[in-house]
Motif scaffolding. Structure first.
Motif, PDB file in Angstrom:
ATOM      1  N   TRP A 134      34.851  43.942  43.072  1.00  0.00           N
ATOM      2  CA  TRP A 134      36.016  43.856  42.194  1.00  0.00           C
ATOM      3  C   TRP A 134      36.219  42.436  41.686  1.00  0.00           C
ATOM      4  O   TRP A 134      36.539  42.223  40.526  1.00  0.00           O
ATOM      5  N   ARG A 135      36.047  41.471  42.562  1.00  0.00           N
ATOM      6  CA  ARG A 135      36.221  40.073  42.149  1.00  0.00           C
ATOM      7  C   ARG A 135      35.169  39.697  41.112  1.00  0.00           C
ATOM      8  O   ARG A 135      35.477  39.003  40.123  1.00  0.00           O
ATOM      9  N   ASN A 136      33.939  40.160  41.297  1.00  0.00           N
ATOM     10  CA  ASN A 136      32.877  39.892  40.325  1.00  0.00           C
ATOM     11  C   ASN A 136      33.136  40.586  39.003  1.00  0.00           C
ATOM     12  O   ASN A 136      32.584  40.185  37.967  1.00  0.00           O
ATOM     13  N   CYS A 137      33.955  41.612  39.040  1.00  0.00           N
ATOM     14  CA  CYS A 137      34.339  42.350  37.835  1.00  0.00           C
ATOM     15  C   CYS A 137      35.459  41.619  37.083  1.00  0.00           C
ATOM     16  O   CYS A 137      35.860  42.033  35.995  1.00  0.00           O
ATOM     17  N   GLY A 138      35.963  40.536  37.679  1.00  0.00           N
ATOM     18  CA  GLY A 138      37.026  39.772  37.038  1.00  0.00           C
ATOM     19  C   GLY A 138      38.427  40.223  37.382  1.00  0.00           C
ATOM     20  O   GLY A 138      39.404  39.805  36.738  1.00  0.00           O
ATOM     21  N   ILE A 139      38.558  41.067  38.391  1.00  0.00           N
ATOM     22  CA  ILE A 139      39.866  41.571  38.802  1.00  0.00           C
ATOM     23  C   ILE A 139      40.508  40.587  39.779  1.00  0.00           C
ATOM     24  O   ILE A 139      39.889  40.167  40.750  1.00  0.00           O
ATOM     25  N   GLU A 140      41.757  40.224  39.510  1.00  0.00           N
ATOM     26  CA  GLU A 140      42.529  39.386  40.431  1.00  0.00           C
ATOM     27  C   GLU A 140      42.954  40.243  41.622  1.00  0.00           C
ATOM     28  O   GLU A 140      43.280  41.428  41.471  1.00  0.00           O
ATOM     29  N   LEU A 141      42.983  39.657  42.813  1.00  0.00           N
ATOM     30  CA  LEU A 141      43.320  40.403  44.024  1.00  0.00           C
ATOM     31  C   LEU A 141      44.456  39.719  44.772  1.00  0.00           C
ATOM     32  O   LEU A 141      44.483  38.496  44.910  1.00  0.00           O
ATOM     33  N   GLY A 142      45.395  40.528  45.258  1.00  0.00           N
ATOM     34  CA  GLY A 142      46.494  40.012  46.071  1.00  0.00           C
ATOM     35  C   GLY A 142      46.802  40.969  47.203  1.00  0.00           C
ATOM     36  O   GLY A 142      46.431  42.151  47.158  1.00  0.00           O
ATOM     37  N   VAL A 143      47.477  40.479  48.223  1.00  0.00           N
ATOM     38  CA  VAL A 143      47.909  41.314  49.346  1.00  0.00           C
ATOM     39  C   VAL A 143      49.410  41.532  49.244  1.00  0.00           C
ATOM     40  O   VAL A 143      50.173  40.597  48.974  1.00  0.00           O
ATOM     41  N   LEU A 144      49.829  42.765  49.456  1.00  0.00           N
ATOM     42  CA  LEU A 144      51.250  43.133  49.444  1.00  0.00           C
ATOM     43  C   LEU A 144      51.500  43.989  50.682  1.00  0.00           C
ATOM     44  O   LEU A 144      51.034  45.121  50.768  1.00  0.00           O
ATOM     45  N   SER A 145      52.218  43.437  51.666  1.00  0.00           N
ATOM     46  CA  SER A 145      52.262  44.065  52.982  1.00  0.00           C
ATOM     47  C   SER A 145      53.641  43.997  53.617  1.00  0.00           C
ATOM     48  O   SER A 145      54.398  43.047  53.392  1.00  0.00           O
ATOM     49  N   ASN A 146      53.931  44.996  54.436  1.00  0.00           N
ATOM     50  CA  ASN A 146      55.139  44.998  55.266  1.00  0.00           C
ATOM     51  C   ASN A 146      54.881  44.353  56.622  1.00  0.00           C
ATOM     52  O   ASN A 146      55.615  44.580  57.570  1.00  0.00           O
ATOM     53  N   PHE A 147      53.836  43.566  56.714  1.00  0.00           N
ATOM     54  CA  PHE A 147      53.505  42.870  57.953  1.00  0.00           C
ATOM     55  C   PHE A 147      54.300  41.558  58.015  1.00  0.00           C
ATOM     56  O   PHE A 147      55.080  41.253  57.115  1.00  0.00           O
ATOM     57  N   ASP A 148      54.111  40.801  59.086  1.00  0.00           N
ATOM     58  CA  ASP A 148      54.858  39.549  59.257  1.00  0.00           C
ATOM     59  C   ASP A 148      53.957  38.350  58.972  1.00  0.00           C
ATOM     60  O   ASP A 148      52.829  38.507  58.517  1.00  0.00           O
TER      61      ASP A 148
END
Length: 242
Positions: A130-144
Motif C-alpha cells: 500500500w505504501r508503494n502504491c502511494g497510500i498514506e497510512l495512519g493508526v486509529l485505535s481505542n488503545f492507550d
C-alpha cells in the motif's frame, strides 16, 4: 479480491491496531495467569480469560474527556487495573495477591513490550504494498499510550505517519470525534479515506457515522457476510495503475 477495480485507491487508510495489525500471542488469560503464578497465585487461564473479556466488555470507553495530557498515563493504568481486579475477583483469587497494585504494575508493563504480541503475517507485506502504491497510512485505535512503544518494537511504527488514540482524544470509536481528529492531521476529504478494523460497531459503523468508508477484517470466522468483510489485509487490493 479487489474492493472496486473501477475507483482509485484511497489517499489515506486508517487502521485499527489490536485485532487488525497484531494480536495477543496466546490469550490474555494465559498471560495474566503466568504472571500471577510468579506472585504465588494460581488460576485457570481459560476461566480468567473469560472473566477478563466480560470485565472488558462491561467497562466504560477508554477515553478521558477534559483530562490534562499529563494525567493520561495514570488514568490509563487505573482503567486497566480496574478491569484486571474485576477479572481476578470474578475467579475468586483477588485476595490471594499480597500487593495487587504492585503486581498489576508488572503486568501492565508487560503489554508495553513485544513479548505478548504477534504481528499477523499478512500485515507487513500488505502495508509495504500500500505504501508503494502511494497510500498514506495512519493508526486509529481505542488503545492507550503504550501503543507507541508497541508499534516500534513490533517494527510497525515506520509505516504510519500518524497515530490517533482514544485516551488522548477524549473519545473512543465509534464516536465520530476520534475519526474527525484523525482526519484533521491530513489534508484529505472523508471520501478519500478508508478505515479498516476488526469491530463491526467501533470500526465499520463508526467510520460510516463519520462519513468514511469502512472495511472489516475478521481474522476468525466472518460473522457479517453482508458487510465489506475480509479475513486478512492481503485480500484488500487496489488498482494502483489507474
Amino acid at each position: 479480491m479487489m474492493i472496486n477495480d473501477n475507483i482509485l485507491p484511497p489517499k489515506l487508510i486508517l487502521l485499527d491496531a489490536v485485532g487488525t495489525l497484531f494480536g495477543v500471542r496466546e490469550s490474555v488469560g494465559d498471560i495474566y495467569s503466568k504472571i500471577a503464578q510468579k506472585w504465588g497465585v494460581n488460576v485457570c487461564p481459560k476461566t480468567l480469560n473469560q472473566a477478563f473479556y466480560k470485565s472488558f466488555s462491561a467497562a466504560t470507553p477508554m477515553a478521558f474527556p477534559g483530562a490534562d495530557m499529563a494525567e493520561i498515563p495514570q488514568l490509563e493504568l487505573a482503567w486497566w487495573r480496574d478491569i484486571a481486579a474485576e477479572s481476578f475477583k470474578a475467579v475468586g483469587v483477588f485476595q490471594e495477591f499480597s500487593d495487587f497494585p504492585k503486581f498489576f504494575d508488572h503486568l501492565y508493563q508487560e503489554f508495553a513490550t513485544a513479548e505478548p504480541w504477534v504481528v499477523y503475517p499478512d500485515v507487513i507485506p500488505t502495508l509495504t504494498k500500500w505504501r508503494n502504491c502511494g497510500i498514506e497510512l495512519g493508526v486509529l485505535s481505542n488503545f492507550d499510550s503504550r501503543l507507541y512503544p508497541v508499534l516500534e518494537v513490533l517494527d510497525l511504527g515506520g509505516f504510519f505517519s500518524t497515530v490517533t488514540i482514544s485516551t488522548e482524544v477524549g473519545a473512543a470509536k465509534p464516536d465520530p470525534k476520534i475519526f474527525a481528529v484523525a482526519l484533521e492531521k491530513y489534508d484529505f476529504q472523508p471520501g478519500e479515506v478508508l478505515h479498516i478494523g476488526d469491530s463491526l460497531t467501533a470500526d465499520y459503523e463508526g467510520a460510516k457515522s463519520a462519513g468514511i468508508a469502512g472495511v472489516l477484517v475478521e481474522r476468525d470466522t466472518p460473522s457479517t457476510p453482508d458487510k465489506a468483510s475480509y479475513s486478512t489485509l492481503a485480500e484488500i487490493e487496489f488498482n494502483c495503475d489507474r
